[in-house]
Motif scaffolding. Structure first.
Motif, PDB file in Angstrom:
ATOM      1  N   VAL A 131       0.985  -1.259   0.059  1.00  0.00           N
ATOM      2  CA  VAL A 131       0.029   0.050   0.031  1.00  0.00           C
ATOM      3  C   VAL A 131       0.871   1.264   0.121  1.00  0.00           C
ATOM      4  CG1 VAL A 131      -1.562   1.096   1.432  1.00  0.00           C
ATOM      5  CG2 VAL A 131      -1.978  -1.019   0.967  1.00  0.00           C
ATOM      6  N   PHE A 132       1.703   1.347   0.819  1.00  0.00           N
ATOM      7  CA  PHE A 132       2.573   2.530   0.989  1.00  0.00           C
ATOM      8  C   PHE A 132       3.406   2.618  -0.405  1.00  0.00           C
ATOM      9  CE2 PHE A 132       1.499   2.757   5.126  1.00  0.00           C
ATOM     10  CZ  PHE A 132       1.634   3.957   5.901  1.00  0.00           C
ATOM     11  N   ALA A 133       4.213   1.456  -0.830  1.00  0.00           N
ATOM     12  CA  ALA A 133       4.803   1.631  -1.980  1.00  0.00           C
ATOM     13  C   ALA A 133       3.903   2.321  -3.174  1.00  0.00           C
ATOM     14  CB  ALA A 133       5.495   0.252  -2.609  1.00  0.00           C
ATOM     15  N   LYS A 134       2.683   1.786  -3.250  1.00  0.00           N
ATOM     16  CA  LYS A 134       2.005   2.120  -4.316  1.00  0.00           C
ATOM     17  C   LYS A 134       1.726   3.618  -4.259  1.00  0.00           C
ATOM     18  CE  LYS A 134      -0.045   1.775  -8.241  1.00  0.00           C
ATOM     19  NZ  LYS A 134       0.968   1.232  -9.305  1.00  0.00           N
ATOM     20  N   VAL A 135       1.222   4.246  -3.098  1.00  0.00           N
ATOM     21  CA  VAL A 135       0.606   5.577  -2.739  1.00  0.00           C
ATOM     22  C   VAL A 135       1.740   6.408  -2.956  1.00  0.00           C
ATOM     23  CG1 VAL A 135       0.142   6.997  -0.958  1.00  0.00           C
ATOM     24  CG2 VAL A 135      -1.166   5.013  -0.928  1.00  0.00           C
ATOM     25  N   PHE A 136       3.133   6.107  -2.532  1.00  0.00           N
ATOM     26  CA  PHE A 136       4.254   7.060  -2.648  1.00  0.00           C
ATOM     27  C   PHE A 136       4.783   6.786  -4.011  1.00  0.00           C
ATOM     28  CE2 PHE A 136       3.810   7.124   1.792  1.00  0.00           C
ATOM     29  CZ  PHE A 136       4.333   8.319   2.116  1.00  0.00           C
ATOM     30  N   GLY A 137       4.640   5.796  -4.711  1.00  0.00           N
ATOM     31  CA  GLY A 137       4.792   5.850  -6.139  1.00  0.00           C
ATOM     32  C   GLY A 137       4.066   6.692  -6.931  1.00  0.00           C
ATOM     33  N   ILE A 138       2.776   6.670  -6.592  1.00  0.00           N
ATOM     34  CA  ILE A 138       1.999   7.590  -7.417  1.00  0.00           C
ATOM     35  C   ILE A 138       2.396   8.874  -7.309  1.00  0.00           C
ATOM     36  CG2 ILE A 138      -0.492   8.133  -7.599  1.00  0.00           C
ATOM     37  CD1 ILE A 138      -1.502   5.331  -7.126  1.00  0.00           C
ATOM     38  N   ILE A 195      11.093   5.782  -0.912  1.00  0.00           N
ATOM     39  CA  ILE A 195      10.676   6.594   0.278  1.00  0.00           C
ATOM     40  C   ILE A 195       9.776   5.967   1.241  1.00  0.00           C
ATOM     41  CG2 ILE A 195       9.770   9.054   0.906  1.00  0.00           C
ATOM     42  CD1 ILE A 195      11.078  10.082  -1.727  1.00  0.00           C
ATOM     43  N   ALA A 196       8.807   5.150   0.400  1.00  0.00           N
ATOM     44  CA  ALA A 196       7.795   4.457   1.491  1.00  0.00           C
ATOM     45  C   ALA A 196       8.379   3.440   2.275  1.00  0.00           C
ATOM     46  CB  ALA A 196       6.643   3.692   0.236  1.00  0.00           C
ATOM     47  N   GLY A 197       9.546   2.731   1.999  1.00  0.00           N
ATOM     48  CA  GLY A 197      10.422   1.909   2.781  1.00  0.00           C
ATOM     49  C   GLY A 197      10.894   2.674   3.865  1.00  0.00           C
ATOM     50  N   LEU A 198      11.599   3.752   3.412  1.00  0.00           N
ATOM     51  CA  LEU A 198      12.328   4.698   4.337  1.00  0.00           C
ATOM     52  C   LEU A 198      11.330   5.088   5.580  1.00  0.00           C
ATOM     53  CD1 LEU A 198      14.429   6.981   2.492  1.00  0.00           C
ATOM     54  CD2 LEU A 198      15.320   5.647   4.196  1.00  0.00           C
ATOM     55  N   LEU A 239       5.371 -11.870 -16.011  1.00  0.00           N
ATOM     56  CA  LEU A 239       6.129 -11.531 -15.071  1.00  0.00           C
ATOM     57  C   LEU A 239       6.112 -10.430 -14.566  1.00  0.00           C
ATOM     58  CD1 LEU A 239       9.181 -14.009 -15.868  1.00  0.00           C
ATOM     59  CD2 LEU A 239       7.096 -14.654 -14.404  1.00  0.00           C
ATOM     60  N   ASP A 240       5.820  -9.204 -15.300  1.00  0.00           N
ATOM     61  CA  ASP A 240       5.891  -7.972 -14.972  1.00  0.00           C
ATOM     62  C   ASP A 240       4.707  -7.978 -14.083  1.00  0.00           C
ATOM     63  OD1 ASP A 240       7.742  -7.056 -16.214  1.00  0.00           O
ATOM     64  OD2 ASP A 240       7.100  -6.137 -17.711  1.00  0.00           O
ATOM     65  N   ILE A 241       3.509  -8.464 -14.299  1.00  0.00           N
ATOM     66  CA  ILE A 241       2.491  -8.558 -13.284  1.00  0.00           C
ATOM     67  C   ILE A 241       2.781  -9.052 -12.020  1.00  0.00           C
ATOM     68  CG2 ILE A 241       0.096  -9.526 -12.845  1.00  0.00           C
ATOM     69  CD1 ILE A 241      -0.316  -9.479 -16.087  1.00  0.00           C
ATOM     70  N   ASN A 242       3.781 -10.099 -11.733  1.00  0.00           N
ATOM     71  CA  ASN A 242       4.355 -10.660 -10.624  1.00  0.00           C
ATOM     72  C   ASN A 242       4.986  -9.464  -9.954  1.00  0.00           C
ATOM     73  OD1 ASN A 242       4.147 -13.646  -9.659  1.00  0.00           O
ATOM     74  ND2 ASN A 242       3.903 -13.724 -11.897  1.00  0.00           N
ATOM     75  N   SER A 243       5.674  -8.684 -10.881  1.00  0.00           N
ATOM     76  CA  SER A 243       6.770  -7.720 -10.131  1.00  0.00           C
ATOM     77  C   SER A 243       5.937  -6.738  -9.697  1.00  0.00           C
ATOM     78  CB  SER A 243       7.675  -7.420 -11.398  1.00  0.00           C
ATOM     79  OG  SER A 243       8.700  -8.262 -11.560  1.00  0.00           O
ATOM     80  N   TYR A 244       4.990  -6.215 -10.478  1.00  0.00           N
ATOM     81  CA  TYR A 244       4.465  -4.842  -9.983  1.00  0.00           C
ATOM     82  C   TYR A 244       3.486  -5.029  -8.895  1.00  0.00           C
ATOM     83  CZ  TYR A 244      -0.113  -4.935 -12.511  1.00  0.00           C
ATOM     84  OH  TYR A 244      -1.285  -5.257 -13.047  1.00  0.00           O
ATOM     85  N   VAL A 245       2.796  -6.148  -8.859  1.00  0.00           N
ATOM     86  CA  VAL A 245       1.867  -6.608  -7.721  1.00  0.00           C
ATOM     87  C   VAL A 245       2.598  -6.563  -6.347  1.00  0.00           C
ATOM     88  CG1 VAL A 245       0.149  -8.159  -6.795  1.00  0.00           C
ATOM     89  CG2 VAL A 245       0.196  -7.262  -9.316  1.00  0.00           C
ATOM     90  N   MET A 246       3.637  -7.445  -6.394  1.00  0.00           N
ATOM     91  CA  MET A 246       4.166  -7.873  -5.267  1.00  0.00           C
ATOM     92  C   MET A 246       5.661  -7.931  -5.034  1.00  0.00           C
ATOM     93  SD  MET A 246       3.072 -11.138  -2.749  1.00  0.00           S
ATOM     94  CE  MET A 246       1.547 -11.029  -2.902  1.00  0.00           C
ATOM     95  N   PRO A 289       7.343  -3.708  -5.679  1.00  0.00           N
ATOM     96  CA  PRO A 289       7.291  -3.042  -4.647  1.00  0.00           C
ATOM     97  C   PRO A 289       8.047  -3.382  -3.328  1.00  0.00           C
ATOM     98  CG  PRO A 289       5.123  -3.373  -5.604  1.00  0.00           C
ATOM     99  CD  PRO A 289       6.181  -4.106  -6.236  1.00  0.00           C
ATOM    100  N   ILE A 290       8.039  -4.780  -3.220  1.00  0.00           N
ATOM    101  CA  ILE A 290       8.799  -5.192  -1.824  1.00  0.00           C
ATOM    102  C   ILE A 290      10.075  -5.105  -2.060  1.00  0.00           C
ATOM    103  CG2 ILE A 290       9.334  -7.419  -0.704  1.00  0.00           C
ATOM    104  CD1 ILE A 290       6.638  -8.263  -1.177  1.00  0.00           C
ATOM    105  N   PHE A 291      10.750  -5.164  -3.345  1.00  0.00           N
ATOM    106  CA  PHE A 291      12.319  -4.837  -3.585  1.00  0.00           C
ATOM    107  C   PHE A 291      12.629  -3.474  -3.274  1.00  0.00           C
ATOM    108  CE2 PHE A 291      15.727  -3.557  -6.533  1.00  0.00           C
ATOM    109  CZ  PHE A 291      16.750  -4.049  -5.788  1.00  0.00           C
ATOM    110  N   PHE A 292      11.757  -2.450  -3.900  1.00  0.00           N
ATOM    111  CA  PHE A 292      12.382  -1.211  -3.772  1.00  0.00           C
ATOM    112  C   PHE A 292      11.899  -0.573  -2.487  1.00  0.00           C
ATOM    113  CE2 PHE A 292      11.893  -1.534  -8.238  1.00  0.00           C
ATOM    114  CZ  PHE A 292      13.033  -1.202  -8.737  1.00  0.00           C
ATOM    115  N   ALA A 293      10.957  -1.079  -1.952  1.00  0.00           N
ATOM    116  CA  ALA A 293      10.632  -0.810  -0.184  1.00  0.00           C
ATOM    117  C   ALA A 293      11.610  -1.330   0.445  1.00  0.00           C
ATOM    118  CB  ALA A 293       9.371  -1.062  -0.110  1.00  0.00           C
TER     119      ALA A 293
END
Lengths: 401, 401
Positions: free
Chosen positions: A15-22, A37-40, A269-276, A279-283
């Protein structure tokens, strides 16, 4: 068991990754900046809602593997071979000038050290982070202006792709040499062996995949087989050759980039990536970033890091373009186009941290570099193109400007 | 770190699960049977290549959550409410007769025990596993024969959906009561509280999602928001109400089943499921199955388990259909159509194992039940329909048979 406990962490992260990504996208910055930044914010630095547990880190590792595999899958091998020598030379300059610049920067700050010492490799690693261009934002800017398929656009794109590969090789060699038990010749032997085996095995795998793909196009099994190849190569690279797992995944992507369903696999695989996983990697980078140890010297270093990273790309790629008989006004465009950094720099930095070559505190420098280059590149390119438009002789298509 | 070590496990699991899944389908059995067998083969039972590590089990937990969320998303709430009372009665009979049958079966084998003792709940749990119909194979068979949209087909489908919900409630209550520290009235209170809050909170969430969906249809954010709701409800259910996380995920799916993009979300998450989490979940069941403790008494029990599970559904649903004034020849079809078991039985069994209500050795019984019912149902339905075809008065569409 309590396996359900991970759900809370996952929910907060996505949720945070998506909100801050937007939010980041709204501010014209790349989405990954928002995700970091969401991860921070949710991490131990600030709120402390999510800790970088083993599970999160393993999920993040799958995330980065998927990203690199995807990048490999999207490689246009034919185009790359065609534009060949010139792009290769520019890419080389674009790798080695920043590599040198970053190494010297670190040594200026923290003292010069003898070749082969741990401090030396830490210095080289700062340079290594600077090597890989993430050309996404440049591509977006050139496409908007109608110059993407022009001569300069093609050159930039191809140089950036080759530059990724060289960057991966540099990373591989640096990590290999850093291992205190590794003999230098062993590192070279392993690296050469890996790429030779990848060439032979990759060719065989390619042939098999091509056949399977012709028989079962657009199927789940082709996606899963692709993912399996990625996982196996990532594992084998690190386990048997001491080469970064991300290199293995990237090579797996390049092996499959010419089968008919490469785009299909990448999309799935991109769907796998962007859904879960993405965001987990970057966060997770934000989660691991340690700003408690931040001080003025590191802030100063970060500024130097950004300046050196940007200038070395412009100078390296620009001069080499001029050496390839490109007019100065166009050579500068190539240099500016190559200076964007993104995911790959983060991926390299994270790899360095996991093998002890990079202090988490320097993540801030990398993030700063990504933000700055992402904002500056489109602005500078626009200025350059409006001052020196690419004429018909240079351009493959009619420029809209 | 060694986070890359998980890649090997993942690669082995997804490749074997896929290969055996395809083999199972070639043998006309459901793919999940193949995936479970793959887990048995690569797991500690046989080859020992993959161990059920924490990471694998956590991934499997995400997998089952995604499956249940998806099942919830595909619920047709309106249709369900419309066919109402009759389907509800049949579903109730289809839950409570097997529940009773399974409980008695266990007690016949291992001795009768007083209400409230741990042994008693183990017996009830055997019945609980038998409750949930997985109507997929029946739907497939009816569709092939052209009878899916007939009166009987609609009745079966709706009864199966309601039967899932009642089954989940039974599961929730059984697990709640089994906790030695839980007071019976607390369990009832928590269960009622959860469903009340889910009703109110779900309605609010539904309204919000509907608005967001209208503004941003077919976007990544709607998928991610849906996934977040699923994770949060799964977590909250287990953490704050002592209710199974899968129930929470299922309810989250039902909450969103009426927004316009429900299918879009389901499709996106299905890709996540089939590429990685789904195979890991089903294979993990094989990984955890313990056939070392297998002996004749358990084999005998398994046979009894299969017979009781099939007969109680036929008798329960069939008699209730007759009580609802359906002719006997059609009532039998309903009973046979309801007797298929699949994922949900496995999910329930796995949940029981994780809370100590089920010995891993009984997984074999569940797997045997799934295989048998999946093979028998289509054959029996075909026989019944060719002997007693559904005439125009019964059927909503022209039958092809």
């Amino acid at each position: 068991m309590g396996a359900y406990l991970v759900f809370k962490d996952l929910a907060i992260i996505i949720v945070f990754a998506k909100v801050f990504g937007i939010l980041a996208r709204k501010c014209k910055a790349p989405m990954v900046v928002g995700e970091i930044i969401a991860g921070l914010i949710i991490g131990p630095c600030l709120l402390g809602w999510v800790q970088p547990t083993d599970f999160i880190l393993q999920m993040a590792e799958i995330g980065v593997i998927l990203l690199m595999f995807s990048a490999g899958l999207e490689t246009n091998l034919k185009e790359m071979i065609k534009t060949g020598p010139k792009a290769l030379l520019i890419a080389c300059a674009g790798v080695f000038v920043p590599l040198l610049g970053g190494t010297l920067l670190y040594m200026c700050f923290y003292g010069f050290s003898a070749v082969g010492t741990p401090e030396f490799f830490k210095a080289v690693f700062i340079g290594t982070i600077m090597t890989a261009t993430s050309v996404g934002i440049t591509v977006e800017a050139l496409r908007e202006m109608g110059y993407l398929k022009g001569k300069i656009g093609t050159t930039i794109l191809n140089a950036a792709i080759i530059d990724d590969i060289i960057g991966m090789i540099v990373l591989t060699v640096v990590i290999g040499f850093n291992d205190p038990e590794a003999q230098p010749w062993m590192v070279v032997r392993n690296t050469v062996l890996f790429f030779c085996l990848a060439l032979v095995g990759g060719y065989i795998a390619y042939k098999i995949f091509k056949k399977v793909d012709q028989r079962y196009p657009h199927t789940r099994r082709i996606t899963i087989a692709g993912l399996a190849l990625c996982l196996i190569m990532a594992y084998a690279a690190e386990r048997y050759f001491g080469i970064a797992d991300i290199t293995g995944a990237y090579v797996a992507g390049i092996i499959l980039c010419n089968i008919r369903d490469s785009e299909y696999i990448a999309r799935r695989l991109d769907i796998n990536s962007y859904v879960m996983f993405g965001p987990i990697f970057f966060a997770s980078i934000g989660l691991k970033t340690n700003i408690q140890n931040m001080d003025w010297s590191i802030l100063l270093f970060s500024l130097g890091f950004v300046v050196v990273a940007l200038l070395t790309k412009i100078i390296g790629c620009g001069l080499m373009s001029m050496a390839c008989k490109m007019p100065t006004k166009h050579a500068i465009k190539v240099g500016v186009g190559m200076m964007t950094r993104g995911e790959v720099a983060l991926i390299v930095a994270q790899k360095g941290m996991s093998v002890g070559l990079l202090d988490p505190v320097y993540f801030t420098s990398v993030i700063l570099l990504i933000i700055t280059s992402s904002i500056l590149t489109p602005i500078l390119l626009k200025l350059l193109y409006s001052k020196y438009p690419e004429d018909a002789a240079d351009s493959g298509e009619t420029a809209k400007a």
